[in-house]
Design a protein around this motif. Structure first.
Motif, PDB file in Angstrom:
ATOM      1  N   SER A 377      59.132  37.102  56.361  1.00 35.70           N
ATOM      2  CA  SER A 377      59.637  38.471  56.478  1.00 35.70           C
ATOM      3  C   SER A 377      58.975  39.147  57.666  1.00 35.70           C
ATOM      4  O   SER A 377      58.000  38.644  58.218  1.00 35.70           O
ATOM      5  CB  SER A 377      59.342  39.251  55.192  1.00 35.70           C
ATOM      6  N   ASP A 378      59.497  40.322  58.025  1.00 36.89           N
ATOM      7  CA  ASP A 378      58.814  41.115  59.057  1.00 36.89           C
ATOM      8  C   ASP A 378      57.606  41.841  58.461  1.00 36.89           C
ATOM      9  O   ASP A 378      56.793  42.387  59.195  1.00 36.89           O
ATOM     10  CB  ASP A 378      59.779  42.116  59.698  1.00 36.89           C
ATOM     11  N   HIS A 379      57.501  41.848  57.132  1.00 36.38           N
ATOM     12  CA  HIS A 379      56.314  42.354  56.450  1.00 36.38           C
ATOM     13  C   HIS A 379      55.460  41.181  55.996  1.00 36.38           C
ATOM     14  O   HIS A 379      55.994  40.134  55.619  1.00 36.38           O
ATOM     15  CB  HIS A 379      56.698  43.151  55.193  1.00 36.38           C
ATOM     16  N   TRP A 380      54.152  41.336  55.987  1.00 39.01           N
ATOM     17  CA  TRP A 380      53.304  40.400  55.264  1.00 39.01           C
ATOM     18  C   TRP A 380      53.386  40.753  53.783  1.00 39.01           C
ATOM     19  O   TRP A 380      53.558  41.925  53.414  1.00 39.01           O
ATOM     20  CB  TRP A 380      51.851  40.493  55.715  1.00 39.01           C
ATOM     21  N   GLY A 381      53.257  39.751  52.938  1.00 38.75           N
ATOM     22  CA  GLY A 381      53.176  40.004  51.509  1.00 38.75           C
ATOM     23  C   GLY A 381      51.737  40.273  51.109  1.00 38.75           C
ATOM     24  O   GLY A 381      50.793  39.975  51.850  1.00 38.75           O
ATOM     25  N   ILE A 382      51.547  40.855  49.932  1.00 40.32           N
ATOM     26  CA  ILE A 382      50.206  41.102  49.394  1.00 40.32           C
ATOM     27  C   ILE A 382      50.041  40.288  48.119  1.00 40.32           C
ATOM     28  O   ILE A 382      50.850  40.394  47.196  1.00 40.32           O
ATOM     29  CB  ILE A 382      49.985  42.593  49.065  1.00 40.32           C
ATOM     30  N   TYR A 383      48.995  39.466  48.082  1.00 40.32           N
ATOM     31  CA  TYR A 383      48.622  38.743  46.865  1.00 40.32           C
ATOM     32  C   TYR A 383      47.398  39.426  46.291  1.00 40.32           C
ATOM     33  O   TYR A 383      46.419  39.687  47.001  1.00 40.32           O
ATOM     34  CB  TYR A 383      48.313  37.277  47.180  1.00 40.32           C
ATOM     35  N   CYS A 384      47.434  39.727  44.996  1.00 34.45           N
ATOM     36  CA  CYS A 384      46.347  40.477  44.384  1.00 34.45           C
ATOM     37  C   CYS A 384      46.074  39.944  42.984  1.00 34.45           C
ATOM     38  O   CYS A 384      46.980  39.468  42.304  1.00 34.45           O
ATOM     39  CB  CYS A 384      46.734  41.961  44.308  1.00 34.45           C
ATOM     40  N   THR A 385      44.807  40.013  42.572  1.00 35.65           N
ATOM     41  CA  THR A 385      44.460  39.651  41.206  1.00 35.65           C
ATOM     42  C   THR A 385      43.682  40.789  40.552  1.00 35.65           C
ATOM     43  O   THR A 385      42.955  41.538  41.215  1.00 35.65           O
ATOM     44  CB  THR A 385      43.603  38.365  41.143  1.00 35.65           C
TER      45      THR A 385
END
Length: 391
Positions: A377-385
């Motif tokens: 995507s043109d956005h980065w994704g966010i991975y969170c815990t």
């Protein structure tokens, strides 16, 4: 005697105001749809300058066949499926090294497998005890990804959707918050991510969605909260779920885009905060989505409500997680300027009673180029815990 010149039933001033209004509508349409002003004017004029009708008409005309070729190819030969090895780098690796991320057609057909259990023949009893302890600790963590997948950009969209599936295989999140979905994109995901339950913010145009891992998260109910004055088909999607004995309110949205829509965006943010505050005290509330926010806008609405935190700030404002829309590093959009913004945000409110969790870890994902030469995507994704918090 008045010098105002009449043109039909409108004065020159009225015509000028009408022209400005329609120019603004064209700009907004082009920004949302990724088209140009000529296309925008055509669709708006055909739909009596009604933004919602014009956008729906555009999406219906342009988006339905995005995955048709791939679906036809898969139907031809089911027996010839071949899986490439998914990038096995540490999900927490934030070195920023750019590499091509393997996203073969069949990378992610099967997303049903749970994480494998590990065993060792050396000192079985000790190993088993350690394994159980680690497993229990990990099982109690809630993991999620939030990502604007840019479904409106049809260039290499099938390859980019496969890229998203590869990240789901790699991270196996319990919850996935998605923005800028289109019907064909989510149908593609449903065919592959069969271990997830899908909650959708709409069924036409472009919209948000929440994916829930069936083996870990149980859906109680969901609702779509409309934004009364949106011009871009935006709303707030809310899912009430349970996870490991905890009650969660999951929320996602794609707040109004563009700099000149600041007032509308702040209206929407106030509604999001209001819904977070109204959630029951025994529920943990997580909002994750593409907010398009500028920091000054958060200040203007009075800042974060009591008890609500911005997860990026809560975890120490780590620089490598700051910019989720970064035209300096992400080449999916061809723009004549460099823009680095923290558009994608996570807001969190802990339960006041019962089991509690707290932000634990956050990292950006999708920073590897796919074989097609573009990013997911043109956005980065966010991975969170999030992890259990004892206090």
């Amino acid at each position: 005697m008045s010098n105002t010149v009449m043109s039909g039933n409108h004065t020159d001033q009225q015509m000028s105001a009408l022209e400005q209004t329609r120019t603004s509508l064209c700009d907004q349409f082009a920004s949302v749809s990724g088209s140009d002003s000529a296309v925008a004017q055509c669709y708006l004029a055909e739909n009596e300058w009604d933004m919602e009708r014009a956008l729906n008409s555009f999406f219906e005309a342009h988006m339905d066949s995005v995955f048709d070729v791939e679906d036809a190819e898969e139907t031809k030969d089911v027996s010839g499926k071949k899986r490439k090895e998914v990038n096995s780098s540490d999900p927490a690796d934030t070195s920023g090294t750019k590499k091509k991320f393997k996203a073969d057609k069949m990378d992610c057909i099967d997303l049903t497998a749970e994480e494998p259990t590990c065993s060792s023949s050396v000192n079985p009893q000790e190993s088993q005890a350690e394994s159980v302890t680690e497993s229990n600790a990990e099982d109690s963590k809630l993991s999620f990804i939030s990502w604007n997948v840019d479904g409106l950009d049809t260039l290499s969209l099938a390859e980019r959707a496969r890229g998203l599936c590869s990240y789901l295989v790699l991270y196996t999140p319990d919850v996935v918050f998605l923005q800028e979905l289109i019907p064909s994109y989510i149908q593609y995901l449903k065919k592959r991510a069969v271990s997830y339950l899908f909650v959708e913010g709409s069924d036409d145009g472009y919209f948000t969605g929440i994916m829930l891992k069936k083996s870990r998260v149980k859906l109680l109910e969901s609702e779509i909260v409309g934004y009364p004055t949106t011009q871009m088909l935006r709303n707030l999607l809310v899912a009430q779920v349970t996870f490991s004995g905890q009650k969660l309110y999951l929320m996602t949205s794609h707040l109004e885009s563009c700099k000149n829509q600041s007032e509308e965006r702040m209206k929407q943010l106030r509604l999001v905060f209001q819904k977070m505050k109204e959630a029951p005290e025994d529920a943990t509330v997580i909002f994750a989505g593409d907010t398009n926010l500028r920091d000054s806008e958060v200040v203007k609405v009075g800042g974060l409500p009591p008890g609500v935190c911005d997860v990026w700030e809560q975890l120490g404002k780590q620089e490598h997680c700051r910019y989720t829309w970064d035209t300096k590093a992400n080449s999916n959009k061809t723009v004549p300027y460099i823009s680095r913004c923290r558009f994608d945000r996570i807001f969190f409110r802990s339960a006041k009673t019962g089991p509690r969790v707290a932000p634990d870890h956050m990292v950006l994902v999708g920073m590897e180029k796919l074989d097609c030469g573009r990013y997911t995507s043109d956005h980065w994704g966010i991975y969170c815990t999030l992890k259990k918090h004892d206090y």
